[in-house]
Write an enzyme that holds these catalytic residues in place. Sequence first.
Site, PDB file in Angstrom:
ATOM      1  N   ARG A 156       0.842  -1.213   0.000  1.00 19.22           N
ATOM      2  CA  ARG A 156       0.000   0.000   0.000  1.00 19.22           C
ATOM      3  C   ARG A 156       0.868   1.251   0.000  1.00 19.22           C
ATOM      4  NH1 ARG A 156      -1.434   2.202   4.572  1.00 19.22           N
ATOM      5  NH2 ARG A 156      -2.046   0.322   5.674  1.00 19.22           N
ATOM      6  N   TYR A 203     -14.722  16.169 -17.806  1.00 20.26           N
ATOM      7  CA  TYR A 203     -15.144  14.759 -17.750  1.00 20.26           C
ATOM      8  C   TYR A 203     -16.280  14.606 -16.730  1.00 20.26           C
ATOM      9  CZ  TYR A 203     -14.972   9.799 -16.733  1.00 20.26           C
ATOM     10  OH  TYR A 203     -15.320   8.487 -16.526  1.00 20.26           O
ATOM     11  N   ASP A 249      -5.712  18.157 -16.291  1.00 23.20           N
ATOM     12  CA  ASP A 249      -6.014  16.764 -16.618  1.00 23.20           C
ATOM     13  C   ASP A 249      -5.560  16.539 -18.059  1.00 23.20           C
ATOM     14  OD1 ASP A 249      -7.191  14.390 -17.489  1.00 23.20           O
ATOM     15  OD2 ASP A 249      -8.888  14.588 -16.122  1.00 23.20           O
ATOM     16  N   LYS A 293      -6.682   5.458 -20.166  1.00 29.59           N
ATOM     17  CA  LYS A 293      -6.866   5.879 -21.553  1.00 29.59           C
ATOM     18  C   LYS A 293      -5.580   5.612 -22.352  1.00 29.59           C
ATOM     19  CE  LYS A 293     -10.790   7.102 -19.820  1.00 29.59           C
ATOM     20  NZ  LYS A 293     -11.085   8.410 -19.236  1.00 29.59           N
TER      21      LYS A 293
END
Length: 383
Positions: free
Chosen positions: A45, A97, A168, A193
């Site tokens: 983690r 988005y 972004d 993406k």
Amino acid sequence: MRSDTEWLHFEPAPGDPHRPSATPIYQTATFRVGLEAPCEFDYTRSGNPTRRVAEEQLARLERGRRAALFASGMAAVDALTSLVDPGGEVLASADLYGGTYRLLTEVLPRRGISVAFADTSGPEVERLLDRRPQLVLVETPTNPFLRVTDLARLADLCRARGSLLAVDNSLMSPYLQRPLELGADVVVHSATKFLSGHADVTAGVVVTDNEELGERVAFHQNACGAGLNPFEAFLLVRGMKTLPLRLERQQQTAARVAAALRSHPRVGRVYYPGLDDHPGRDVHLRQARGAGSVLAFETGSVAFSRSFAGNLELFSATVSFGSVGSTVSLPSRMSHSSIPADVRRERLFPEDLVRLSMGIEDPEDLVEDVLRAIDRATASSSG
Ligand SMILES: *Cc1c(COP(=O)(O)O)cnc(C)c1O
């Protein structure tokens, strides 16, 4: 090193005694720690060697110092917003988005953070910046309207007011655009993406050239536990190696499809920053290396758009973009459906908008497929 080469040439497994040529999947939750000296890794983690390779490569490609990978693009945007204090304000692109819009409008207010939206490509942004938002978040070009914001100019405006500028960069990738070089403080990506590129990974990243911000994002990654797992980090490292090849092909095809759509009498407005009548074209081509491979267009009829999408054979109807396979979507029904219908109406979001993302298929086949689907939709609407 030229920029295509640096996507391939990096240390695949720092410190691994077997000197592998590809980055191994360090599929382990824990590491045996030395009881005397501190170890680089103790718990996945907090840090994992596979993820670390991907993070260092992304930091390098975006010209940042620190990168932190998350389980999705939304987890990365969430980590970014952890930089804003309760009582602070976020100013975001009006065209954003859908999932980011939902996070900003439904999650942040519950943390005591207010949100304002502006067309960051126009003059309206200056008035809102005078409220000194802690964070300004933009996409350029935006998805799905491909609106362009002048990043160097916005970075100057933000710096003068002490606001952090985050971009972004999912639609461009660092191959086409590097916002940190233009003055942004932070870059986020949905690595789902283009970066991974094969529609088989869900991931997100936050990159910054500011050590202190990088430290705070890394703290969030460890404290909140949404770091990317080793297997997906491996797929991401593997996928990124071919990004320059994929994107060159995808963007050449997009230019051809955009030209074919624009000259077609049945097609309305075409949104693609490579077209010479695109309002942000000059700014975009000054700050990016190409127009990318996502475009959108209007048909004047929701039924026609639906019929067009259904008649495509090579574009699959899926949300998302940037994969090796071509995709089609109707944003108002899919990626942007989390923006309420009345807000979409207010912002003149055309319900008939079709978005195409080019894959790496033969460009000729894709152009033919688009033209054939228009013919079929025309035949069925007049029949
Ligand atoms: C897809 C996307 C996101 C969200 O990423 P996920 O990986 O789906 O969580 C954020 N920003 C943009 C621009 C996107 O296209």
